[in-house]
Scaffold this active site. Structure first.
Site, PDB file in Angstrom:
ATOM      1  CB  THR A   1      -0.876   0.018   1.274  1.00  0.00           C
ATOM      2  OG1 THR A   1      -1.624  -1.197   1.347  1.00  0.00           O
ATOM      3  CG2 THR A   1      -1.853   1.180   1.284  1.00  0.00           C
TER       4      THR A   1
ATOM      5  N   GLY B   1      -4.590  -6.088   5.234  1.00  0.00           N
ATOM      6  CA  GLY B   1      -5.810  -5.323   5.440  1.00  0.00           C
ATOM      7  C   GLY B   1      -6.730  -5.888   6.500  1.00  0.00           C
TER       8      GLY B   1
ATOM      9  CB  THR C   1       1.204  -0.099   4.466  1.00  0.00           C
ATOM     10  OG1 THR C   1       1.440  -1.089   3.451  1.00  0.00           O
ATOM     11  CG2 THR C   1       2.420  -0.026   5.375  1.00  0.00           C
ATOM     12  N   GLY C   2      -0.049  -2.895   5.198  1.00  0.00           N
ATOM     13  CA  GLY C   2       0.095  -4.214   5.802  1.00  0.00           C
ATOM     14  C   GLY C   2      -1.011  -5.143   5.342  1.00  0.00           C
TER      15      GLY C   2
END
Length: 280
Positions: free
Chosen positions: A154, A206, A203-204
């Site tokens: 992301t 979801g 980010t990561g």
């Protein structure tokens, strides 16, 4: 005036020194360009600009270079939030546009501000966004070889402008090979949230970020009086309880910048007009 941007996790693609250096240079360049843009523009306009630059760089999984889903189609999501008005707009699973974040920004003027799928694409077409394929050969090769990358890609930006106003924008190309229709965190308040006290982009994975309500928790805790660092620390401690995979960047109304990740290494860069901080 300050800005911090992120480009997902280093582990999402090749971990060679060449790729690492390319991402460091790219993030530093985009952070500098975005800070220069911030001189004469609002935080809201700046985060959209910064994320559009990240979407245009195939090093990242957003816009150009987005991951391909299990049915062979690229679907992207993006959101933007104005800390002053506390309004968010976004697109979910939009196809064939170059810059989903700019479609999300355009939606801010509408009563219906979060659109998905064909509705999002129709809106983009109606408002002059050209049809554009964001697929690159590397993503097609990964898809055909069924190589999963872990779903950690992301991009995002958080800025504070000269009036002390905060804004955040986040964009993703998905995790790759997901079931069509899957909703990421990027266009939700779990992954992208701002008010007049704080702004955070995540980010990561979801599903972990949504379960933890990461961005909204951090911002709420700062609003309730915690320092930015303590709000991050407490929220990421709770993320550990579900073994969550996430990273986040944030700025508070005092201009403090903070970033944190639960596993190495989120790629990021920040700039305040004098000093850069870039991931190592």
């Amino acid at each position: 005036m300050k800005i911090i941007i992120h480009g997902g996790f280093f582990s999402e693609s090749s971990q060679s020194n060449e790729v690492k250096l390319a991402k460091q240079n790219s993030l530093k360049d985009i952070a500098k360009k975005s800070y220069e843009f911030l001189q004469d523009n609002s935080a809201f306009d700046t985060v959209a600009y910064a994320v559009s630059l990240l979407e245009d760089d195939e090093l990242y999984n957003a816009g150009i270079g987005s991951q391909i889903q299990s049915d062979g189609v690229i679907r992207m999501s993006a959101a933007i939030m104005n800390g002053e008005t506390q309004k968010m707009s976004g697109v979910i699973n939009i196809e064939n546009v170059k810059n989903p974040v700019l479609v999300a920004k355009e939606l801010m003027k509408e009563d219906d501000r979060v659109l998905g799928g064909t509705g999002a694409k129709q809106y983009a077409n109606h408002h002059g966004f050209e049809n554009f394929s964001t697929e690159i050969p590397q993503r097609r090769k990964e898809y055909e070889e069924k190589l999963k990358t872990g779903g950690k890609g992301t991009v995002g930006a958080v800025a504070i402008d000269k009036q002390g106003k905060l804004a955040v924008a986040t964009s993703t190309g998905g995790k790759g090979f997901e079931i069509p229709g899957r909703i990421s965190d990027s266009a939700t308040v779990a992954g992208n949230f701002a008010n007049k006290f704080c702004a955070v982009s995540c980010t990561g994975v979801g599903e972990d970020i949504v379960s933890n309500a990461t961005a909204a928790k951090i911002v709420t805790r700062v609003t309730d009086g915690l320092t930015l660092k303590n709000a991050f620390d407490r929220t990421f401690e709770e993320l550990k309880e579900i073994d969550g995979f996430a990273g986040a960047i944030g700025i508070d109304s005092e201009g403090n910048i903070f970033h944190h990740d639960s596993y190495p290494t989120m790629v990021f860069a920040s700039f305040d007009g004098v000093d850069f901080e870039v991931f190592e």
